[in-house]
Design an enzyme around this catalytic site. Structure first.
Site, PDB file in Angstrom:
ATOM      1  N   LYS A   1       0.837  -1.204   0.000  1.00 15.02           N
ATOM      2  CA  LYS A   1       0.000   0.000   0.000  1.00 15.02           C
ATOM      3  C   LYS A   1       0.874   1.257   0.000  1.00 15.02           C
ATOM      4  O   LYS A   1       1.902   1.314   0.690  1.00 15.02           O
ATOM      5  CB  LYS A   1      -0.908  -0.031   1.231  1.00 15.02           C
ATOM      6  CG  LYS A   1      -1.940   1.078   1.320  1.00 15.02           C
ATOM      7  CD  LYS A   1      -2.816   0.843   2.553  1.00 15.02           C
ATOM      8  CE  LYS A   1      -3.948   1.848   2.678  1.00 15.02           C
ATOM      9  NZ  LYS A   1      -4.804   1.556   3.851  1.00 15.02           N
TER      10      LYS A   1
ATOM     11  N   SER B   1      -9.467   1.453   2.708  1.00 15.31           N
ATOM     12  CA  SER B   1      -8.587   2.216   1.837  1.00 15.31           C
ATOM     13  C   SER B   1      -7.437   1.405   1.245  1.00 15.31           C
ATOM     14  O   SER B   1      -6.667   1.918   0.432  1.00 15.31           O
ATOM     15  CB  SER B   1      -7.992   3.396   2.623  1.00 15.31           C
ATOM     16  OG  SER B   1      -7.173   2.927   3.701  1.00 15.31           O
TER      17      SER B   1
ATOM     18  N   SER C   1      -9.948  -0.786   6.969  1.00 13.19           N
ATOM     19  CA  SER C   1      -9.395  -0.620   5.625  1.00 13.19           C
ATOM     20  C   SER C   1      -8.800  -1.876   5.022  1.00 13.19           C
ATOM     21  O   SER C   1      -8.476  -1.886   3.836  1.00 13.19           O
ATOM     22  CB  SER C   1      -8.334   0.487   5.631  1.00 13.19           C
ATOM     23  OG  SER C   1      -8.943   1.744   5.796  1.00 13.19           O
TER      24      SER C   1
END
Length: 539
Positions: free
Chosen positions: A175, A252, A276
């Site tokens: 990420k 996310s 997330s």
């Protein structure tokens, strides 16, 4: 394209016989709309109804609604041009068109079956092969195909292993909050990325994975500053959800989740502040693990709300998740015991829509009947108390998010999408006194949750239902977000480990979540492995 819709000079059209009137006009109208990203025209030129199909190298979309939903997240406009057309007339009202496309030295293929209807020519079936680059020159570093909604940068590999171990051969999508040596950290915000320098060293968690044999496939996208669970980024687009292409994929940790679901990585390394990792895992039929808060070092990770931020990971199965845990979490020795008790939270279950609630209850009943889980008992929690806990959680998160990013946001107005910008604007209004009061409420909630979790596992739906459609409006998304976070905030409030397992039976994936006491990460994974191996049946 010429004014009358015929191909521009230099684009040869090959057909053994006459081409039916209007079909080439429709083709070139479609191609112009594709290059202009005119979604209204693209949607209008696809056949309405449930039988229209579109495929590419990643997903097969069935039905006009799924195709339109998938296209709604398209942010990248292609630059390829049509180089040649092959046309075959199958019937007076059915024409197959194959277009060879070129983007520099790269070539691709676009195939469409056009059918004549009362409204004119429409696409009934389509397949797209994106332009493929030629092999790199000897000694050059090969680059992986990049979908900008999934990857910020990718390589084959981006970084190699540093050793050998349980993760040999495993590719990791990282990420874009987690430091990767040689690359800046962008946080899903182009303006922020532009001001960053390449990181001299990777975050310790990345180094630990590489030492265990993993290689980095690339740096994957995130919702802006990780302050969202939708899986949509106003700058890079909406990451695909291969398990339900018409729906959002969740965030996310949107890029890592999509990379794993697409088979482009075996592990998605992300962060989970309010859900997330667990939310995209549920929406895409993946396994999402959030460790005990602080169990995995967060050094080198761009924070959002440090009181809740936790490094975690997504995989396609529990075994791979356990292998990652073996590389990152300290072993405690012995065989992990099963849970002595199982708790259910009826209030959280009532937040789910009926089919999800029924699927969840049936699955838990099947586990109990098979002896995979001990009989469960209910934990008492009122709606007023849950609302109080959630409000306090959100207040602390907002206060810390603004403390983390507020100065940069004020210095760079207009850099965020409207939804995330509104969230940060609300966060800016939280006072220190409000945050202190909220922390006291969170501390009391943490004490209660840890009392329940002592020697027990809490079992609850990961999400209230399948992901919203990509065409869903703000009101629907906000409603789903509110119900989702009331469930997903319990683990971060407790600082406890949680794992989301796929829950099937719906027309789109949902999830079943297990939460254990802090420090019981490995026993929780062991319990999850037993559930994942159990037959999918109800009593």
């Amino acid at each position: 394209m010429t004014a009358n819709g015929m191909p521009a000079p230099g684009v040869p059209v090959h057909c053994p016989g006459p081409v039916p009137d209007g079909v080439l006009d429709a083709f070139w109208r479609y191609d112009a709309a594709l290059l202009a990203n005119d979604r209204d025209v693209l949607d209008a030129l696809f056949m309405p109804g449930p039988d229209t199909v579109r495929g590419d190298g990643r997903v097969l979309l069935v039905g006009h609604e799924a195709i339109a939903g998938f296209r709604s997240g398209r942010a990248v406009i292609p630059t390829r041009k049509v180089a040649e057309l092959q046309v075959r007339v199958l019937a007076p009202d059915a024409v197959l068109i194959m277009a060879r496309t070129a983007d520099g030295a790269a070539t691709g293929l676009q195939t469409q079956l056009w059918q004549h209807t009362a409204d004119g020519w429409r696409v009934a079936a389509a397949h797209v092969s994106l332009p493929a680059r030629s092999a790199p020159a000897p000694g050059a570093v090969p680059q992986a195909p990049v979908d900008p909604a999934v990857w910020r940068v990718a390589g084959i590999p981006l970084l190699p292993p540093l050793g050998s171990g349980p993760l040999d051969g495993i590719g990791v999508a990282v990420k874009d909050l987690i430091a990767v040596e040689g690359h800046p950290t962008g946080g899903g915000v182009p303006a922020y990325l532009a001001g960053q320098s390449a990181r001299p060293a990777s975050a310790p968690v990345v180094t630990a994975l590489r030492r265990a044999g993993a290689h980095l496939t690339g740096i994957a996208q995130t919702d802006e500053f990780a302050y969202s669970i939708a899986g949509s980024n106003s700058h890079y687009g909406t990451a695909p959800n291969p398990a339900a292409p018409a729906r959002l994929g969740g965030g996310s940790s949107s890029g890592p989740a999509a990379a794993v679901a697409l088979g482009q990585a075996q592990v998605g390394l992300g962060t989970d502040t309010a859900g997330s990792i667990r939310v995209p895992a549920a929406y895409q039929g993946l396994v999402g693990f959030r460790p005990t808060h602080g169990a995995v070092p967060s050094d080198g990770v761009l924070p959002l709300a440090p009181s809740y931020d936790t490094v975690g990971w997504l995989t396609r199965d529990v075994a791979t998740s356990a292998a990652v845990a073996a590389a990152l979490l300290p072993a405690r020795g012995g065989t992990p015991p099963g849970p002595a008790r199982v708790l259910r939270l009826p209030l959280a279950e009532r937040l789910a829509e009926p089919l999800t609630r029924d699927l969840f209850a049936g699955r838990v009943a099947a586990f109990e009947a098979a002896g995979t889980l001990p009989p469960s008992r209910q934990a008492a929690l009122t709606a007023a108390t849950l609302d109080e806990w959630f409000a306090a959680f959100r207040t602390v998160q907002a206060y810390e998010a603004w403390a983390t990013h507020g100065s940069w946001i004020e210095a760079h107005p207009g850099s965020l999408g409207a939804d995330v910008a509104a969230r940060f604007a609300a966060a800016a209004a939280v006072t220190g006194e409000e945050a202190a009061a909220a922390r006291a409420t969170v501390a009391a909630a943490r004490e209660q949750l840890r009392e329940w979790l002592d020697g027990a596992i809490l079992v609850l739906p990961t999400v209230p239902g399948p992901a919203p459609l990509r065409t869903a409006g703000p009101a629907e998304i906000d409603d789903v977000r509110g119900r989702t976070l009331r469930i997903s905030c319990l683990s971060p409030i407790a600082g406890a480990p949680a794992i989301s397992l796929p829950l099937t039976g719906h027309d789109a994936p949902v999830g079943l979540c297990l939460i254990g006491a802090p420090g019981t990460d490995l026993p929780l994974l062991s319990a999850a492995a037993r559930l994942a191996a159990a037959p999918e049946r109800t009593p």
